[in-house]
Write a protein that holds these residues in place. Sequence first.
Motif, PDB file in Angstrom:
ATOM      1  N   PRO A  47      22.629  18.398  44.903  1.00 31.51           N
ATOM      2  CA  PRO A  47      21.149  18.176  43.649  1.00 31.51           C
ATOM      3  C   PRO A  47      20.748  18.646  43.450  1.00 31.51           C
ATOM      4  CG  PRO A  47      20.992  17.919  46.561  1.00 31.51           C
ATOM      5  CD  PRO A  47      22.700  18.298  46.031  1.00 31.51           C
ATOM      6  N   ASP A  48      19.574  18.723  42.825  1.00 31.83           N
ATOM      7  CA  ASP A  48      18.400  19.386  42.022  1.00 31.83           C
ATOM      8  C   ASP A  48      18.945  20.354  41.829  1.00 31.83           C
ATOM      9  OD1 ASP A  48      16.265  17.202  42.702  1.00 31.83           O
ATOM     10  OD2 ASP A  48      15.920  18.504  44.688  1.00 31.83           O
ATOM     11  N   CYS A  49      20.240  20.323  40.690  1.00 27.13           N
ATOM     12  CA  CYS A  49      20.801  21.798  40.264  1.00 27.13           C
ATOM     13  C   CYS A  49      20.096  21.577  38.535  1.00 27.13           C
ATOM     14  CB  CYS A  49      22.537  21.286  40.045  1.00 27.13           C
ATOM     15  SG  CYS A  49      22.869  22.097  38.898  1.00 27.13           S
ATOM     16  N   GLY A  50      19.416  23.153  38.266  1.00 25.42           N
ATOM     17  CA  GLY A  50      19.401  23.129  37.146  1.00 25.42           C
ATOM     18  C   GLY A  50      19.419  23.450  35.942  1.00 25.42           C
ATOM     19  N   VAL A  51      21.378  23.905  36.440  1.00 26.10           N
ATOM     20  CA  VAL A  51      22.073  23.611  35.195  1.00 26.10           C
ATOM     21  C   VAL A  51      22.690  22.083  35.174  1.00 26.10           C
ATOM     22  CG1 VAL A  51      24.592  23.968  34.887  1.00 26.10           C
ATOM     23  CG2 VAL A  51      23.609  25.863  36.142  1.00 26.10           C
ATOM     24  N   LYS A  52      22.950  21.359  35.785  1.00 24.48           N
ATOM     25  CA  LYS A  52      23.204  20.012  35.164  1.00 24.48           C
ATOM     26  C   LYS A  52      21.967  19.515  34.951  1.00 24.48           C
ATOM     27  CE  LYS A  52      24.748  18.364  39.297  1.00 24.48           C
ATOM     28  NZ  LYS A  52      25.267  18.175  40.778  1.00 24.48           N
ATOM     29  N   ALA A  98      22.147  30.888  32.647  1.00 22.78           N
ATOM     30  CA  ALA A  98      21.466  32.002  33.849  1.00 22.78           C
ATOM     31  C   ALA A  98      19.941  31.166  33.922  1.00 22.78           C
ATOM     32  CB  ALA A  98      22.055  33.640  32.776  1.00 22.78           C
ATOM     33  N   PRO A  99      19.390  31.219  32.745  1.00 24.08           N
ATOM     34  CA  PRO A  99      18.407  30.864  32.682  1.00 24.08           C
ATOM     35  C   PRO A  99      17.481  29.464  33.091  1.00 24.08           C
ATOM     36  CG  PRO A  99      18.656  30.139  30.193  1.00 24.08           C
ATOM     37  CD  PRO A  99      20.514  30.975  31.031  1.00 24.08           C
ATOM     38  N   CYS A 140      24.560  27.816  44.532  1.00 32.16           N
ATOM     39  CA  CYS A 140      24.564  26.208  43.136  1.00 32.16           C
ATOM     40  C   CYS A 140      25.739  26.493  43.154  1.00 32.16           C
ATOM     41  CB  CYS A 140      23.226  26.115  42.616  1.00 32.16           C
ATOM     42  SG  CYS A 140      23.389  24.019  42.427  1.00 32.16           S
ATOM     43  N   SER A 141      26.883  26.010  43.264  1.00 28.34           N
ATOM     44  CA  SER A 141      28.399  26.102  42.100  1.00 28.34           C
ATOM     45  C   SER A 141      28.065  25.482  40.724  1.00 28.34           C
ATOM     46  CB  SER A 141      29.356  25.360  42.696  1.00 28.34           C
ATOM     47  OG  SER A 141      28.746  24.010  42.729  1.00 28.34           O
ATOM     48  N   CYS A 169      17.773  25.837  40.492  1.00 24.99           N
ATOM     49  CA  CYS A 169      18.673  25.086  41.497  1.00 24.99           C
ATOM     50  C   CYS A 169      18.114  25.089  42.628  1.00 24.99           C
ATOM     51  CB  CYS A 169      19.647  25.894  41.637  1.00 24.99           C
ATOM     52  SG  CYS A 169      20.979  25.747  39.704  1.00 24.99           S
ATOM     53  N   ARG A 170      18.237  23.725  43.156  1.00 27.87           N
ATOM     54  CA  ARG A 170      17.615  24.611  44.659  1.00 27.87           C
ATOM     55  C   ARG A 170      18.131  25.205  45.986  1.00 27.87           C
ATOM     56  NH1 ARG A 170      18.104  19.156  48.902  1.00 27.87           N
ATOM     57  NH2 ARG A 170      17.706  17.540  47.840  1.00 27.87           N
TER      58      ARG A 170
END
Length: 293
Positions: free
Chosen positions: A257-262, A240-241, A251-252, A246-247
């Motif tokens: 690209p530019d994924c906050g989780v990854k 969640a945070p 986003c899954s 994520c861009r």
Amino acid sequence: MQGRIIRGIGGFYYVLSGTTLWTCRARGLFRRNGTRPLVGDYVTISVTDEEKKEANVVAVSPRTNALVRPEVANADQAMVFFALKSPDMDTVLLDRFLVTMAWQNLPVIICFNKKDISDPSEAAYWKKLYEDCGYTVRLLSAREGTGVDDVRELLQGKTTVAAGPSGAGKSTFANCMQQELHMETGEISAKLRRGKNTTRRAELLMIGPDSFLCDTPGFTALDLPAMEPEELQGCFPEFAPYEKMCRFTQCSHISEPDCGVKQAVEEGRIGRERYSHYCLFYDEVREMKKRRY
Ligand code: ZN
């Protein structure tokens, strides 16, 4: 009279009202509005035989929830038992369970059992890992009885669904709670035992005032619920945070690209193993969806 259904079998409902257990029928109720009472339902009963403690269920109070597995109404939380050792920790199975409960909006207490035979630093590792995800975690030894009081405290005034793989020690814990039940309300449990049936259905064990435990059969595998793939990320509370970074808003967290989780996984702020289970489950949920259509 008000009460709660703690067991249902062969068209009979056992309703606990105060300390009295009533054997009830609910035929008229179903005929009138199609309501099928569930274990866990708060009900109004009308006494038909005071001496034999027989009554009719005449109304079912609105439910806060109704779970499918186990089939129980008005559960407050789930408690899952996993052994730290013997059998070895199976985090895929644990995460499957956590997803299933999160999807049903049920908070989970994780009980890591058999701390007496496990390595303390390993136990502390698992505890921290899941606490960091936002879960309540307790370490205990059901066999030795250590840490049990701490868990019992979390069950006060609640209806808790207890689950776990076979051999994780859940039944040892439930038995220990049940023994106290026998002491406190011997007559009730004797009456319930008489009706013991081989089919396993949900039933509530009273473990204290307004405190109930719903024991479920041990599982060795667990299918994920029939959810939309997009719903899965909501079942991993620690994501969640980072989702707002994520861009893409949709986003899954798999290949975008530019994924906050990854990014958080790369930086060690989200557990790598948890994330890999997310990817595994994501594929599984997507496959299940394809098969549904
Ligand atoms: Zn993302």
